[in-house]
Design a protein around this motif. Structure first.
Motif, mmCIF file in Angstrom:
data_model
loop_
_atom_site.group_PDB
_atom_site.id
_atom_site.type_symbol
_atom_site.label_atom_id
_atom_site.label_comp_id
_atom_site.label_asym_id
_atom_site.label_seq_id
_atom_site.Cartn_x
_atom_site.Cartn_y
_atom_site.Cartn_z
ATOM 1 N N ALA A 16 0.832 -1.206 0.000
ATOM 2 C CA ALA A 16 0.000 0.000 0.000
ATOM 3 C C ALA A 16 0.869 1.261 0.000
ATOM 4 O O ALA A 16 0.567 2.239 -0.700
ATOM 5 N N GLU A 17 1.956 1.229 0.766
ATOM 6 C CA GLU A 17 2.875 2.372 0.788
ATOM 7 C C GLU A 17 3.494 2.599 -0.591
ATOM 8 O O GLU A 17 3.588 3.737 -1.062
ATOM 9 N N GLU A 18 3.915 1.517 -1.228
ATOM 10 C CA GLU A 18 4.547 1.640 -2.539
ATOM 11 C C GLU A 18 3.554 2.147 -3.584
ATOM 12 O O GLU A 18 3.893 2.989 -4.429
ATOM 13 N N LEU A 19 2.318 1.664 -3.538
ATOM 14 C CA LEU A 19 1.305 2.118 -4.497
ATOM 15 C C LEU A 19 0.995 3.601 -4.297
ATOM 16 O O LEU A 19 0.813 4.339 -5.278
ATOM 17 N N ALA A 63 1.490 6.478 -7.093
ATOM 18 C CA ALA A 63 0.431 7.409 -7.472
ATOM 19 C C ALA A 63 0.899 8.857 -7.339
ATOM 20 O O ALA A 63 0.597 9.707 -8.187
ATOM 21 N N LYS A 64 1.650 9.130 -6.291
ATOM 22 C CA LYS A 64 2.166 10.487 -6.078
ATOM 23 C C LYS A 64 3.126 10.882 -7.193
ATOM 24 O O LYS A 64 3.155 12.048 -7.626
ATOM 25 N N TYR A 119 -6.744 1.810 -7.250
ATOM 26 C CA TYR A 119 -5.963 2.247 -8.412
ATOM 27 C C TYR A 119 -6.311 1.453 -9.673
ATOM 28 O O TYR A 119 -5.764 1.735 -10.750
ATOM 29 N N GLY A 120 -7.164 0.453 -9.540
ATOM 30 C CA GLY A 120 -7.526 -0.367 -10.691
ATOM 31 C C GLY A 120 -6.385 -1.215 -11.217
ATOM 32 O O GLY A 120 -6.312 -1.497 -12.417
#
Length: 367
Positions: free
Chosen positions: A105-108, A112-113, A143-144
């Motif tokens: 989750a942190e990496e995603l 995204a950022k 995020y799909g």
């Protein structure tokens, strides 16, 4: 091998279907899909081929990032490179030794950022234990991002009551010679995505266009499983539950015999599922045990017993130097302290006792 494989191979020879097509391939695919809850399954030449096809099915393009487990076999990551993608590795958690959903989750969020999301996420079910699929899917859903499960080692395992791989866009399985059931060499790609599987099936047969003449509009691969190996697979499927029960019994015996060995612990079973115990894997604390995995491996080798180190994490592999890594402390520690003990289904209790006695001797416990 069990009792039925040779009979089925004779039947395949009798049908005169030897090449990668025939009734055994059809039956193996249909039976596999039905048993494990998928709409479609395509039998191929290896688990790595299945992973490559899954990425092709998602239309991975050059420069696309794909997040995958750090503690895994190279077949999870090498197809990303084959398609021109960029692997990004995520560390394990201590509950399951699989991809840490929180780090994912942190990496995603970081992706995204930056404005560049990965094309896919590939968690590996390590040593017969499912990754926490619900939490991984929950991290990807906003995020799909599709999830491809590397279930090569977890056939027959469960995650919250569901078979390994269920819930992902696609799941990869292996029938290599060292797996819990085998076709000698082979793999399976399974999915509920009919359009994706139609594309995969075409790519697995050289991507030939329909019609009389050989015509190709894109590059395909010679990845289909032969009718003979599929016949073996049908027979092996009948033995799966028996094999799982025996592997778990071997693990339980190892755990009892090594219970008093100082500094020896075992791969945990995650509370959300059932592990097949494809391999019995121990951890050795060097301070408490007074030994190392390599010292134990050598002691076993001197007694004609093969044991293996844990898989070296991908971020430590020279071929993936420079790839981004989220975490790394857990998988690195597991690798440094880990040893896979002999776990073959044909082992007797006496074989296990012999191995355990050698390990105990190395760890400072009397035989």
């Amino acid at each position: 091998m069990g009792c039925r494989e040779l009979e089925l191979v004779r039947e395949a020879f009798g049908s005169n279907y030897i090449a990668p097509v025939g009734p055994m391939v059809d039956a193996f695919e249909a039976g596999f899909a039905q048993r494990f809850g998928f709409r479609r399954a395509v039998a191929v030449s290896s688990g790595t081929a299945a992973m490559h096809l899954a990425l092709c099915g998602l239309r991975l393009e050059r420069g696309d990032e794909v997040i995958t487990s750090d503690l895994t076999f190279v077949g999870s990551a090498s197809p990303i490179i084959m398609e021109g993608g960029v692997p990004v590795f995520v560390d394990s958690d201590r509950v399951s030794w699989n991809m840490d959903p929180e780090l994912l989750a942190e990496e995603l969020a970081a992706c995204a950022k930056r404005g560049k999301l990965p094309k896919a996420v590939i968690p590996t079910d390590i040593y017969g234990q499912c990754a926490d699929m619900d939490r991984i899917l929950a991290a990807c859903e906003p995020y799909g991002i599709p999830v491809i499960t590397d279930a090569a080692e977890s056939l027959g395992a469960t995650c919250r009551g569901r078979p390994a791989g269920c819930g992902a866009r696609a799941a990869v399985f292996s029938f290599n010679g060292n797996k819990i059931i085998t076709t000698g060499g082979g793999g399976m790609l399974a999915s509920d995505d009919e359009a994706m599987m139609e594309r995969v099936l075409r790519l697995a047969t050289q991507a030939s266009e329909a019609g009389t003449f050989y015509e190709y509009k894109e590059i395909g691969y010679n990845y289909r499983m032969s009718n003979i190996l599929a016949a073996i697979g049908i027979g092996q499927m009948e033995l799966l539950e028996e094999r799982i029960q025996r592997r778990r019994a071997l693990f339980d015996l190892y755990r009892r015999l090594l219970a008093g060995a100082p500094g020896v612990s075992f791969m945990p079973e995650a509370p959300y599922g059932t592990c097949t115990r494809w391999l019995t894997v121990i951890q050795l604390d060097p301070e408490q045990s007074g030994t190392t995995p390599e010292a134990v491996r050598i002691a076993l080798e001197k007694e004609d017993v093969e044991a293996r180190p844990l898989l070296r994490p991908m971020h430590l592999q020279p071929v993936f130097s420079g790839c981004r890594m989220r975490g790394g402390g857990v998988s690195g520690e597991l690798f440094q302290r880990g040893l896979a003990l002999p776990s073959g289904t044909a082992m007797s209790d006496g074989d296990v006792e012999r191995v355990a006695a050698i390990v105990c001797g190395c760890a400072g416990k009397a035989d």
